[in-house]
Design a protein around this motif. Sequence first.
Motif, short mmCIF file in Angstrom:
data_model
loop_
_atom_site.label_atom_id
_atom_site.label_comp_id
_atom_site.label_asym_id
_atom_site.label_seq_id
_atom_site.Cartn_x
_atom_site.Cartn_y
_atom_site.Cartn_z
N LYS A 5 0.76 -1.20 0.11
CA LYS A 5 -0.05 0.03 -0.10
C LYS A 5 0.78 1.15 -0.12
CE LYS A 5 -4.29 1.41 2.21
NZ LYS A 5 -5.47 1.40 3.40
N GLY A 6 0.67 2.31 -0.85
CA GLY A 6 1.15 3.48 -0.82
C GLY A 6 2.38 3.43 -1.92
N ARG A 7 2.72 2.35 -2.49
CA ARG A 7 3.94 2.30 -3.24
C ARG A 7 3.48 2.14 -4.72
NH1 ARG A 7 8.98 2.60 -0.81
NH2 ARG A 7 8.79 1.67 1.20
N GLU A 11 5.81 0.96 -13.60
CA GLU A 11 5.08 1.44 -14.77
C GLU A 11 4.09 2.65 -14.31
OE1 GLU A 11 3.15 -1.86 -16.17
OE2 GLU A 11 4.75 -2.88 -17.02
N ASP A 12 3.74 2.32 -13.16
CA ASP A 12 2.74 3.34 -12.71
C ASP A 12 3.25 4.88 -12.24
OD1 ASP A 12 0.57 1.38 -12.64
OD2 ASP A 12 0.77 1.09 -10.53
N ARG A 13 4.53 4.50 -11.72
CA ARG A 13 5.44 5.95 -11.76
C ARG A 13 5.66 6.63 -13.16
NH1 ARG A 13 10.41 5.53 -7.94
NH2 ARG A 13 10.06 7.54 -7.99
N VAL A 14 5.84 5.82 -14.08
CA VAL A 14 6.10 6.49 -15.29
C VAL A 14 4.81 7.22 -15.64
CG1 VAL A 14 6.60 5.90 -17.85
CG2 VAL A 14 8.03 4.91 -15.97
#
Length: 181
Positions: A5-7, A11-14
């Motif tokens: 949770k929270g990380r 791919e999501d960060r890009v």
Amino acid sequence: MTRKKGRLSEEDRVLWGRVARTATPIKGKDYPQWPEAMEEVQPTNKPAEPHRTEPPQKTRRAPAPALQDPRHIDRPTHAKLARGRLEIAGRVDLHGMTQEEAHMLLISFLRRAYEADRRYVLVITGKGTSSRGEGILRRSVPRWFATSPFREIVGGYEEAARTHGGAGALYVRLRRRGPRK
């Protein structure tokens, strides 16, 4: 997908970095700095989409012409029939009849109404008591309208309003007769 949770995944960060750059930052804030190496990572489940710098332009298309299904009665006419503003020139009740009896009665009733230049009639089929909740006549009558003896007479039909029997009745629009000889 399991992740803490929270990380965010790589791919999501890009993806979030790309989205964040399209937003206008709050006054006094700056864009978050994302490492350039992350920009090169492509999502594995989706192909990369080109980045748009400007929003797509909305184009106004002319509405498609309303194609009228000839089997059905248009809404304004249906509403007038339901409210009693258009006369229902006759009605026939097919309750409790076999299909053969109902077919013979219906065709003779519609022929007489057609010959008398009647325009709208009410055909009461009943709702039926079969296990599926739909009676034989309720299913059969609309199919009959597509067959040869009825097709020349019936111009359209639609389920009646609740005040005239609802799902157990049909408004039927008869065709206009040609010029008399």
